[in-house]
Scaffold this motif. Structure first.
Motif, mmCIF file in Angstrom:
data_model
loop_
_atom_site.group_PDB
_atom_site.id
_atom_site.type_symbol
_atom_site.label_atom_id
_atom_site.label_comp_id
_atom_site.label_asym_id
_atom_site.label_seq_id
_atom_site.Cartn_x
_atom_site.Cartn_y
_atom_site.Cartn_z
ATOM 1 N N ASN A 87 0.987 4.359 -2.660
ATOM 2 C CA ASN A 87 0.389 5.606 -2.469
ATOM 3 C C ASN A 87 1.361 6.513 -2.187
ATOM 4 N N ASN A 138 -6.109 10.040 -5.039
ATOM 5 C CA ASN A 138 -7.343 9.472 -5.382
ATOM 6 C C ASN A 138 -8.000 8.717 -4.093
ATOM 7 N N SER A 139 -7.311 8.315 -3.231
ATOM 8 C CA SER A 139 -7.889 7.667 -2.013
ATOM 9 C C SER A 139 -8.097 8.765 -0.839
ATOM 10 N N HIS A 140 -7.319 9.702 -1.211
ATOM 11 C CA HIS A 140 -7.581 10.909 0.017
ATOM 12 C C HIS A 140 -8.197 12.240 -0.592
ATOM 13 N N GLN A 148 0.927 -1.112 0.053
ATOM 14 C CA GLN A 148 0.060 0.053 -0.079
ATOM 15 C C GLN A 148 0.789 1.277 0.031
#
Length: 890
Positions: free
Chosen positions: A439, A492-494, A435
């Motif tokens: 990220n 994109n995830s935050h 991960q």
């Protein structure tokens, strides 16, 4: 003159094009301040609204300004980015400029095509179509062209196309919805409506935009701080994990040093057994090595001892310029690799003198003198798996029991080094989870070693100066830098949804506010125009009314219910012989002092009259300024104007009418006494002569006498009708109404006309015995005159040897007497005027049937005077039915 005009127009156009390009560039640059990190994604793009508004107002000739402005904005973005300007970025900027110009062109065309050429936006439908076609639909163009260009030129990956397209389209659409109305207020035509919207539309929109942008800026700053703090904590965790990993490698080398220090002797097998677990558990360690310090005098014996262990080709060696192993050159000291784990036959490192390499020798001597672990500069080692960026970590090994409190003593006690060959890239990968690798982009390098050789790990292609974090790691007496920045997957995830929601929500509210304000101001403007038109029409109407009233032939007076005059036209002032304006404020009763007039007016002022009385006219006596009486026909009406009540009096001067009536009365008297009396005598004499009282008369003379007698009768009838008509019209005929049985009265009239019917060979039919009974209130003499007129007409217009029927009926409180003939009937064209005076269907009929044209008119008037009515039904060529009706008393 034409050439100069064209040159001036050309210069003006290019000046406007440059001004638009500059405005677009400035707006685009300011728009970057509204970008939501990490890229240039914007929830609103004001230049799109500016471009559409200007093209709508100024026309397509300024489209080059839009294209140039968009091109410069995107070139500026490329120049400010880490990638810099390239042919790809230049081509992209050109494509995006073309897309922006095409969008403005399409938006302007669609608006003019579907919303109409009237740009006042004064209707709800035109406002809706304006934003639908200019914003929602036209903005599809730039988003599609831009995102497709980014994808084809490899600026964005395929999985980012949809998100980028939606963001682009949303930004342009909101830019049009919020900025275009402001541009229209400043420049659009017609200026009347847009100037009126300056304070009602532009100012509220600007304030709302300022508030939205301020709130957005604050929330974005807070969210950026929050995100950066979260990211920093993640990087600090990774940095600490990496430090711990490197510390573990330090412990592995220190353990070897402790192993040698605690053992009297360590053979190859002992070393291999001791380090095997460390190698198995640390994939980043290529090998662990023991290299003793070897003096030149001991070199030969050392090589012999290793040969005795079975390594037949062992030699202390070094590398030449080409990297090939050669026998070591003579030096005072050597540091040959003696123990190596894992050991593979034919390994190139076995026997290699690390003192032959400056990098290695310096690190060994530094470790020897300091007594601490020392790491070398980054090295590129050739292994079985290829070149690897590695670091050699040295731990000094001293003779047991020797003092180590100074550099000289440490040099004397120094026996060799334990070494670890460490692949730093694998250390980084080992410290990062999957991960983390997805990220966070990592760059790890030696701070004291310049160039790319000092970089052990680099996942950062382009450094984002606004979003990175750097930490320092100490290892082997050296400092290493860990540089980290978020990846696209991290962003994109935050995603800061609260920032997006704040901006888009605020802009949507601003857009809806702008649309609402346009609708409200359009309605207000239309109402103002309508009020202006109605006011103008009302003023015109009032002027016309004043002119009409002022010049009306009849006197017109308005007064309040108290009787005080509020206005009087010129005719009223002339009627009462008052100067202009002198009647205002006078009491109306002062103009009508007689009791009858006062009672009539008081009834209106006190609103005590019945409806039929309110609508009646009355002749009253007025008084002029000099007390001269004047007959006046007065009509009065009560008018309610809101909460105000007015009485309107219309005055007709009866003086001339009274004079004419007097003349007519005198004429009637003259006719009655001076014309009818001798005519009666003449008719009587002619009748006696025709009757034979004068003896036998020749046939020719008798015919002449009969003709004279007939004409005398006709003249008598005409004079009688004229006298009766004048009496009816001027009130000289009196009616004595009595309750009378209608069947008996009808029979009496029939009997009186039987002789007249026999003259024309007509049979009169009336069944008095079987007729319905009805009591009516009539003047018997006048009723017989009316019915005789109808019967005589029926007889005259019936065919010879025909018959005339008379019927009596009653219905709904009315008694009807019907006279039916089967004669020539009445034509449809003549039926509408049959009750008018002196009318017959044609002159031929007048001669044939010897009528005056007054009979039916007199009949109708007399019936109305007795409270009855008359009407008829007729079919031309088949006959007619005339009927009279009277209210039944019983």
């Amino acid at each position: 003159m034409t050439v100069l005009s064209r040159q001036a127009l050309f210069s003006r156009t290019w000046f406007q094009v440059c001004a638009l390009a500059l405005a677009y560039l400035l707006a685009g640059r300011l728009s970057l301040l509204l970008a939501i990190p990490p890229g240039y994604a914007m929830a609103v793009y004001p230049p799109a609204g500016i471009a559409l508004g200007i093209i709508i107002v100024a026309g397509y000739r300024l489209l080059p300004g839009v294209a140039a402005g968009a091109f410069l904005v995107n070139m500026l973005i490329s120049w400010e980015s880490a990638a810099g300007i390239s042919w790809a970025s230049t081509l992209l900027a050109a494509l995006l400029g073309g897309g922006a110009a095409l969008q403005a062109l399409a938006g302007s065309y669609l608006i003019r095509r579907f919303a109409g050429s009237n740009l006042s936006l004064d209707k709800d439908t035109s406002i809706f179509r304006f934003f639908l076609h200019g914003g929602v639909l036209a903005c599809l163009i730039s988003a599609s062209v831009g995102v497709l260009s980014l994808y084809k030129l490899h600026f964005i990956p395929g999985d980012h196309v949809i998100n980028n397209w939606l963001t682009w389209w949303t930004g342009d659409t909101l830019g049009v919805l919020t900025i275009t109305p402001i541009v229209m207020v400043l420049f659009a035509q017609p200026r009347e409506i847009w100037n009126s919207r300056r304070w009602n539309v532009m100012v509220p929109l600007a304030i709302c935009l300022a508030v939205v942008i301020s709130v957005f800026t604050y929330i974005r700053h807070r969210e950026e701080q929050k995100q950066f703090l979260e990211f920093r904590l993640e990087v600090e965790r990774i940095s600490q994990d990496l430090q711990n990993k490197l510390n573990n490698h330090t412990d592995a080398v220190n353990n070897i040093e402790r192993f040698f220090a605690s053992s009297k002797s360590v053979n190859r097998s002992d070393f291999s057994t001791f380090v095997q677990h460390t190698i198995d558990s640390n994939k980043a360690i290529t090998s662990l090595i023991w290299a003793p310090k070897l003096r030149h005098a001991d070199k030969t014996a050392f090589e012999a001892s290793v040969l005795q262990e079975g390594y037949v080709s062992f030699k202390v060696s070094e590398k030449d310029a080409s990297g090939k192993l050669i026998p070591v050159k003579a030096r005072d000291d050597y540091y040959p690799i003696t123990y190596i784990a894992p050991f593979r036959t034919g390994t190139l490192a076995f026997g290699f003198d690390m003192g032959s390499s400056d990098i290695r020798r310096i690190a060994i001597e530094e470790a020897r003198d300091s007594g601490n672990l020392t790491a070398t500069d980054p090295l590129v080692l050739v292994t079985d798996s290829g070149e690897q960026h590695s670091v050699l970590l040295y731990a000094p090994i001293y003779a047991p029991g020797k003092p180590l409190d100074s550099t000289e003593k440490r040099r004397e006690a120094f026996q060799g080094v334990a070494m670890s060959v460490l692949r730093m890239g694998e250390v980084i990968e080992d410290a990062l989870s999957k991960q983390d690798q997805k990220n966070i982009l990592i760059k790890f390098y030696d701070l004291s070693y310049p160039g790319n050789k000092g970089i052990f790990y680099d996942a950062i292609k382009i450094i984002d100066p606004g979003h990175f974090f750097q930490s320092t790691i100490n290892f082997g007496g050296r400092q290493y830098a860990l540089l980290a920045q978020p990846s696209s997957a991290y962003w994109n995830s935050h995603v800061s949804w609260i920032t997006w929601f704040t901006m888009i929500g605020g802009l949507l509210f601003t857009s809806l506010l702008g649309i609402y304000l346009l609708v409200v101001t359009a309605h207000t403007f239309n109402v103002e125009i309508l009020v202006t038109q109605r006011t103008s029409q009302l003023n015109d109407s009032e002027e016309r009314l004043r002119a009409i009233l002022a010049n009306a032939a009849e006197g017109i007076i308005t007064m309040n219910p108290s009787g005080f005059i509020e206005s009087a036209n010129q005719s009223a002032e002339i009627l009462f012989d008052y100067p202009r304006g002198a009647l205002f404020g006078r009491n109306i009763l002062s103009l009508f002092p007689d009791p009858a007039s006062e009672a009539f007016l008081q009834g209106y002022m006190q609103d005590q009259l019945e409806l039929h009385e309110k609508q009646a006219r009355q002749e009253v006596v007025g008084k002029k300024r000099l007390d001269q009486e004047i007959p006046v026909e007065l009509a009065i009406a009560r008018v309610e104007l809101g909460s105000q009540t007015l009485l309107v009096l219309i005055l007709h001067d009866m003086s001339e009418r009274k004079r004419v009536e007097k003349l007519k009365s005198e004429f009637v008297a003259a006719v009655s006494h001076e014309l009818r009396t001798p005519l009666t005598s003449i008719r009587g004499s002619l009748g006696l002569l025709v009757g034979g009282i004068g003896g036998a008369i020749p046939a020719k003379a008798k015919n002449l006498l009969e003709m004279a007698n007939d004409n005398a009768e006709r003249l008598t009838l005409l004079i009688n009708d004229l006298l009766d008509f004048e009496k009816l019209e001027y009130g000289g005929m009196q009616f004595n109404l009595q309750e009378t049985s209608l069947p008996a009265l009808v029979k009496k009239a029939i009997d009186a006309n039987k002789g007249y019917a026999q003259k024309y060979s007509i049979t009169l039919l009336f069944d008095a015995e079987h007729s319905v009974d009805a009591v009516v209130n009539v003047d018997q003499q006048r009723f017989i005159q009316v019915l005789s007129n109808l019967v005589s007409n029926a007889v005259k217009f019936s065919k010879k040897n025909g018959q005339v029927e008379v019927y009596l009926s009653r219905s709904n409180g009315w008694a009807r007497v019907s006279v039916v003939d089967h004669g020539i009937g009445i034509s449809r064209d003549f039926q509408g005027s049959i009750f008018q005076k002196f009318t017959q269907e044609d002159a031929k009929a007048a001669r044939k049937y010897a009528g005056t044209g007054l009979g039916l008119s007199l009949t109708k008037t007399m019936m109305e005077k007795m409270g009855g009515r008359i009407d008829f039904n007729s079919i031309e060529g088949e006959g007619s039915t005339f009927y009279i009706e009277l209210p039944v008393l019983s």
